[in-house]
Design a protein around this motif. Structure first.
Motif, PDB file in Angstrom:
ATOM      1  N   LEU A 234       0.822  -1.212   0.000  1.00 12.20           N
ATOM      2  CA  LEU A 234       0.000   0.000   0.000  1.00 12.20           C
ATOM      3  C   LEU A 234       0.856   1.262   0.000  1.00 12.20           C
ATOM      4  N   GLU A 235       1.913   1.274   0.801  1.00 10.86           N
ATOM      5  CA  GLU A 235       2.749   2.477   0.868  1.00 10.86           C
ATOM      6  C   GLU A 235       3.377   2.779  -0.491  1.00 10.86           C
ATOM      7  N   GLU A 236       3.839   1.720  -1.191  1.00  7.99           N
ATOM      8  CA  GLU A 236       4.420   1.917  -2.522  1.00  7.99           C
ATOM      9  C   GLU A 236       3.362   2.458  -3.482  1.00  7.99           C
ATOM     10  N   ARG A 237       2.133   1.908  -3.358  1.00  5.15           N
ATOM     11  CA  ARG A 237       1.044   2.334  -4.240  1.00  5.15           C
ATOM     12  C   ARG A 237       0.694   3.798  -4.003  1.00  5.15           C
ATOM     13  N   LEU A 238       0.644   4.206  -2.747  1.00  2.00           N
ATOM     14  CA  LEU A 238       0.316   5.597  -2.428  1.00  2.00           C
ATOM     15  C   LEU A 238       1.398   6.543  -2.924  1.00  2.00           C
ATOM     16  N   LYS A 239       2.653   6.094  -2.844  1.00  2.00           N
ATOM     17  CA  LYS A 239       3.759   6.924  -3.339  1.00  2.00           C
ATOM     18  C   LYS A 239       3.619   7.141  -4.843  1.00  2.00           C
ATOM     19  N   VAL A 240       3.279   6.060  -5.549  1.00  2.00           N
ATOM     20  CA  VAL A 240       3.083   6.161  -7.005  1.00  2.00           C
ATOM     21  C   VAL A 240       1.909   7.093  -7.321  1.00  2.00           C
ATOM     22  N   LEU A 241       0.799   6.931  -6.578  1.00  2.00           N
ATOM     23  CA  LEU A 241      -0.397   7.742  -6.834  1.00  2.00           C
ATOM     24  C   LEU A 241      -0.156   9.226  -6.565  1.00  2.00           C
ATOM     25  N   THR A 242       0.521   9.546  -5.458  1.00  2.00           N
ATOM     26  CA  THR A 242       0.746  10.962  -5.123  1.00  2.00           C
ATOM     27  C   THR A 242       1.714  11.619  -6.099  1.00  2.00           C
ATOM     28  N   ASN A 243       2.501  10.804  -6.808  1.00  2.00           N
ATOM     29  CA  ASN A 243       3.444  11.334  -7.804  1.00  2.00           C
ATOM     30  C   ASN A 243       2.946  11.148  -9.235  1.00  2.00           C
ATOM     31  N   LYS A 244       1.691  10.715  -9.374  1.00  2.00           N
ATOM     32  CA  LYS A 244       1.166  10.402 -10.709  1.00  2.00           C
ATOM     33  C   LYS A 244       1.173  11.631 -11.624  1.00  2.00           C
ATOM     34  N   ALA A 245       0.886  12.799 -11.046  1.00  2.00           N
ATOM     35  CA  ALA A 245       0.955  14.059 -11.793  1.00  2.00           C
ATOM     36  C   ALA A 245       1.654  15.075 -10.908  1.00  2.00           C
ATOM     37  N   SER A 246       2.169  16.137 -11.511  1.00  2.00           N
ATOM     38  CA  SER A 246       2.855  17.162 -10.736  1.00  2.00           C
ATOM     39  C   SER A 246       1.938  17.731  -9.659  1.00  2.00           C
ATOM     40  N   VAL A 247       0.651  17.923 -10.015  1.00  2.00           N
ATOM     41  CA  VAL A 247      -0.351  18.368  -9.038  1.00  2.00           C
ATOM     42  C   VAL A 247      -1.447  17.306  -8.976  1.00  2.00           C
ATOM     43  N   MET A 248      -1.608  16.695  -7.800  1.00  2.00           N
ATOM     44  CA  MET A 248      -2.584  15.617  -7.611  1.00  2.00           C
ATOM     45  C   MET A 248      -3.555  15.999  -6.499  1.00  2.00           C
ATOM     46  N   LEU A 249      -4.842  15.884  -6.796  1.00  2.00           N
ATOM     47  CA  LEU A 249      -5.878  16.172  -5.806  1.00  2.00           C
ATOM     48  C   LEU A 249      -6.629  14.889  -5.477  1.00  2.00           C
ATOM     49  N   PHE A 250      -6.619  14.511  -4.203  1.00  2.00           N
ATOM     50  CA  PHE A 250      -7.387  13.366  -3.718  1.00  2.00           C
ATOM     51  C   PHE A 250      -8.670  13.923  -3.111  1.00  2.00           C
TER      52      PHE A 250
END
Length: 334
Positions: A234-250
């Motif tokens: 999960l931690e690896e997945r979240l790292k990938v998701l938060t870096n998916k775009a320069s600006v990411m909004l969850f």
């Protein structure tokens, strides 16, 4: 119209007894008949009744019927209706397809497909079989690990499917799934295609591994972990998701439709900056929704990230905008 049947909305017929239903099957044998098994206490059934009414206007050659499942139990039992909404498709008085659940796009697709295939089921030529075989091949290859099950991983609809999901999750195996209740053609066709008569069925790289008993054996022999691909931590997945775009909004919802007031406000602020950004709908993924709170040490949504680093929620973004600091941060200048 069958005696005693009631016309509702545009050409949607309401049936109240087994006798009326059998008569309607006989009278409408030449056309496609779509039957909605529903219950007045289920809000999703009301929504699907609206969808049926719209489809009835678009397809006047198709007969649409609503039948209260609990009011006509003999019909519900005969056709194995275990939940609502459920849709059955009839031609020549014979059931030829089924859809379980409130899936408006899938219902629309099935109505269009069956309505355009003529009044009668396909003859015994080989073309439909070839088409189905190709479709099944694509489905079994849709992900490295594909589970064909009754229901979904979040809501399994049989004990064997539930056990299979639990084993795969316990071993942190990355898999996609297909609900065989959502497509009767696939449900029946895959049994022949795989030469395996029951569900669930697990495929890896398009090859059938087996059902629950086989998976239990592979688990006991420690072979399961070597056969099936592991999901990223999960931690690896979240790292990938938060870096998916320069600006990411969850957020709750997406760019097109915010599903809470805070998310709507932050979208308006971001849109006013003209900066490109991507969104992730945390309502679609409970693991991300809960995990990101710990990962970021931030308990609420929305959450805004720039280059993988948390900026904050709505209040902080508002402050940054008022101070003139938001745009430089979004552009990576700070």
């Amino acid at each position: 119209m069958a005696a005693g049947a009631v016309e509702v909305a545009a050409a949607v017929v309401e049936v109240g007894s087994a006798g009326q239903f059998e008569e309607l099957l006989r009278l409408r044998a030449k056309s496609l008949l779509v039957v909605h098994f529903w219950a007045p206490w289920a809000p999703q059934c009301g929504q699907m009744n609206d969808v049926m009414a719209e489809l009835a206007r678009e397809h006047p050659q198709v007969s649409f019927v609503k039948l209260e499942a609990e009011a006509v139990p003999e019909v519900s039992e005969k056709y194995e209706i275990s939940s609502v909404p459920t849709f059955l498709f009839f031609k020549n008085s014979q059931k030829m397809d089924r859809l379980d659940g409130a899936h408006a796009p899938e219902l629309t697709k099935k109505v269009q497909r069956h309505a355009s295939s003529g009044s009668f089921p396909p003859s015994g030529n080989e073309h439909p079989k070839e088409d189905l075989s190709l479709r099944l091949k694509k489905l079994t290859h849709a992900a490295r690990c594909m589970l064909f099950m009754k229901g979904t991983p979040q809501e399994p609809r049989c004990g064997f499917s539930k056990q299979m999901v639990e084993i795969l999750n316990k071993h942190n195996i990355q898999f996609s799934s297909f609900d065989v209740f959502s497509d009767e053609e696939v449900r029946q066709g895959l049994k022949t295609y795989s030469n395996w008569p029951t569900y669930p069925q697990l495929y890896v790289s398009g090859e059938l591994i087996g059902g629950l008993d086989i998976i239990k054996e592979l688990e006991a022999s420690k072979e399961l972990d070597t056969i099936c691909p592991k999901a990223p931590k999960l931690e690896e997945r979240l790292k990938v998701l938060t870096n998916k775009a320069s600006v990411m909004l969850f957020m709750k919802g997406n760019k097109q439709e915010a599903k809470c007031g805070f998310s709507r406000q932050i979208l308006e602020i971001l849109n006013s900056t003209g900066v490109e950004y991507e969104t992730f709908d945390i309502l679609e993924d409970e693991e991300v929704r809960q995990g990101l709170k710990t990962y970021s040490n931030w308990p609420t949504y929305p959450q805004l990230y720039v280059k993988g680093e948390l900026v904050g929620g709505l209040d902080i973004v508002k402050e940054l905008k008022e101070n003139g600091e938001l745009l430089p941060i979004l552009k990576g200048e700070n």
